[in-house]
Design a protein around this motif. Structure first.
Motif, PDB file in Angstrom:
ATOM      1  N   ILE A 115       0.894  -1.494  -0.010  1.00 53.55           N
ATOM      2  CA  ILE A 115      -0.013  -0.080  -0.006  1.00 53.55           C
ATOM      3  C   ILE A 115       0.870   1.227   0.029  1.00 53.55           C
ATOM      4  O   ILE A 115       1.748   1.388   0.941  1.00 53.55           O
ATOM      5  N   LEU A 141      -5.527   6.043   4.394  1.00 57.53           N
ATOM      6  CA  LEU A 141      -5.734   5.024   3.499  1.00 57.53           C
ATOM      7  C   LEU A 141      -6.991   5.230   2.360  1.00 57.53           C
ATOM      8  O   LEU A 141      -7.007   4.970   1.266  1.00 57.53           O
ATOM      9  N   THR A 144      -5.674   7.222  -0.667  1.00 54.96           N
ATOM     10  CA  THR A 144      -4.755   6.431  -1.364  1.00 54.96           C
ATOM     11  C   THR A 144      -5.547   5.779  -2.421  1.00 54.96           C
ATOM     12  O   THR A 144      -5.232   5.208  -3.446  1.00 54.96           O
ATOM     13  N   LYS A 146      -7.289   3.116  -1.600  1.00 51.30           N
ATOM     14  CA  LYS A 146      -7.498   1.665  -1.341  1.00 51.30           C
ATOM     15  C   LYS A 146      -8.737   1.235  -0.635  1.00 51.30           C
ATOM     16  O   LYS A 146      -9.107   0.071  -0.842  1.00 51.30           O
ATOM     17  N   TYR A 157      -8.009  -3.488   7.534  1.00 51.17           N
ATOM     18  CA  TYR A 157      -6.356  -3.249   8.089  1.00 51.17           C
ATOM     19  C   TYR A 157      -6.307  -2.851   9.378  1.00 51.17           C
ATOM     20  O   TYR A 157      -5.153  -2.929  10.185  1.00 51.17           O
TER      21      TYR A 157
END
Ligand code: AMP
Ligand code: ZN
Ligand code: FE
Ligand code: FE
Length: 284
Positions: A115, A141, A144, A146, A157
């Protein structure tokens, strides 16, 4: 009307202190407590923002702990604390270091998973003097691409069962209750409805200065509220309540103050403060 459980950008809330105060005043609240995770930095700002309003700002905190015996997170609220007291500041400082250390390893593990995220990306989601936490990783996150939501980030996660999970060194609920009590504050178990073995915990914490249960919480159904009010009565504990507001972007739209909390809660909390001989302290 009151709201005794609010978060700001000084921990994982998304509202600035001045906005929280403005919202509380506009909504006609009598008193609030900002209870940022492991942080009291917002208190002086809140008092300043509320100074020409009828709103009372109660100094507060929410200390995140782990009850190792049952591998269970326990959050301990503190009301009418002295935010500048040395022991309490030491607990806060310990948490601060442990939070940085935990999140740095989280960043390494996420990187190993391919990641595209750095420790600095996560730090950028939080204010420097505030408490860094997993919600800040969740926001990084999302940035990004993701994951789509905070909840997805936690599920994939950030929770205990994920292979990227990193445990944080922390204090026990007993230590947190004692630190709050010794700072002149009133320790209260936050959202007890989320807990297992609550009666055992209450019995143990009574010896360290526990004084209340947050029976009224945004996540508690009526039966849960009633159970914890009964439990509080049995152990001669106070009942408190709050929305656990983290700001509008966090999915708690217009939650601040929107919880029916009985009118006896605030006078009883004040009576407890007064009976302990606690004087209101001045902001230095
Ligand atoms: P931390 O301070 O790193 O332990 O993160 C705890 C905070 O993360 C809690 O106070 C919540 O605000 C948030 N949180 C915990 N679990 C979840 C979840 N499953 N989904 C969304 N937010 C969560
Ligand atoms: Zn939080
Ligand atoms: Fe909490
Ligand atoms: Fe909270």
């Amino acid at each position: 009307m009151i709201d005794l459980h609010l978060h700001t950008t000084w921990s994982d809330g998304v509202s600035e202190v001045a906005d929280i105060i403005r919202e509380a005043v506009d909504f006609g609240l009598e008193a609030i407590a900002i209870t940022d995770h492991d942080n009291t930095g917002s208190y002086a700002l809140a008092v300043d923002a509320a100074k020409d309003t009828p709103l009372e700002v109660i100094p507060g905190i929410e200390i995140n702990t782990v009850w190792e015996e049952y591998h269970q997170e326990v959050h301990v609220l503190g009301y009418y604390i002295d935010p500048y007291e040395t022991n309490l500041q030491q607990v806060i400082e310990t948490h601060r270091k442990n939070r940085f250390a935990q999140i740095e390893i989280f960043a390494e593990k996420l990187k190993e998973k391919g990641i595209d995220i750095t420790y600095e990306d996560i730090l950028a989601q939080s204010r420097a003097e505030g408490s860094l936490g997993r919600p800040h990783i969740a926001r990084a996150l999302i940035a990004t691409g993701k994951v789509a939501t905070i909840s997805d980030a936690f599920n994939q996660y950030l929770t205990r069962n994920c292979d990227t999970y990193v445990k944080r060194k922390t204090v026990s609920p007993h230590e947190a209750v004692e630190a709050i009590y010794e700072s002149g504050g009133i320790p209260v178990i936050a959202h007890p409805g989320e807990m297992q073995q609550i009666e055992q915990l209450v019995e143990e914490l009574l010896n360290y200065g526990l004084r209340g249960l947050e029976a009224y919480h945004k996540s508690h159904r009526s039966a849960i509220i009633e159970y914890h009010c009964t439990l509080a009565e049995r152990y001669n504990l106070l009942v408190t309540g709050g929305t656990d507001y983290h700001g509008e972007a966090a999915g708690y739209k217009k939650a601040l103050g929107r919880l029916c909390i009985p009118s006896y809660v605030l006078p009883k909390l004040k009576a407890e403060r007064d009976s302990r001989g606690m004087a209101s302290f001045k902001v230095s």
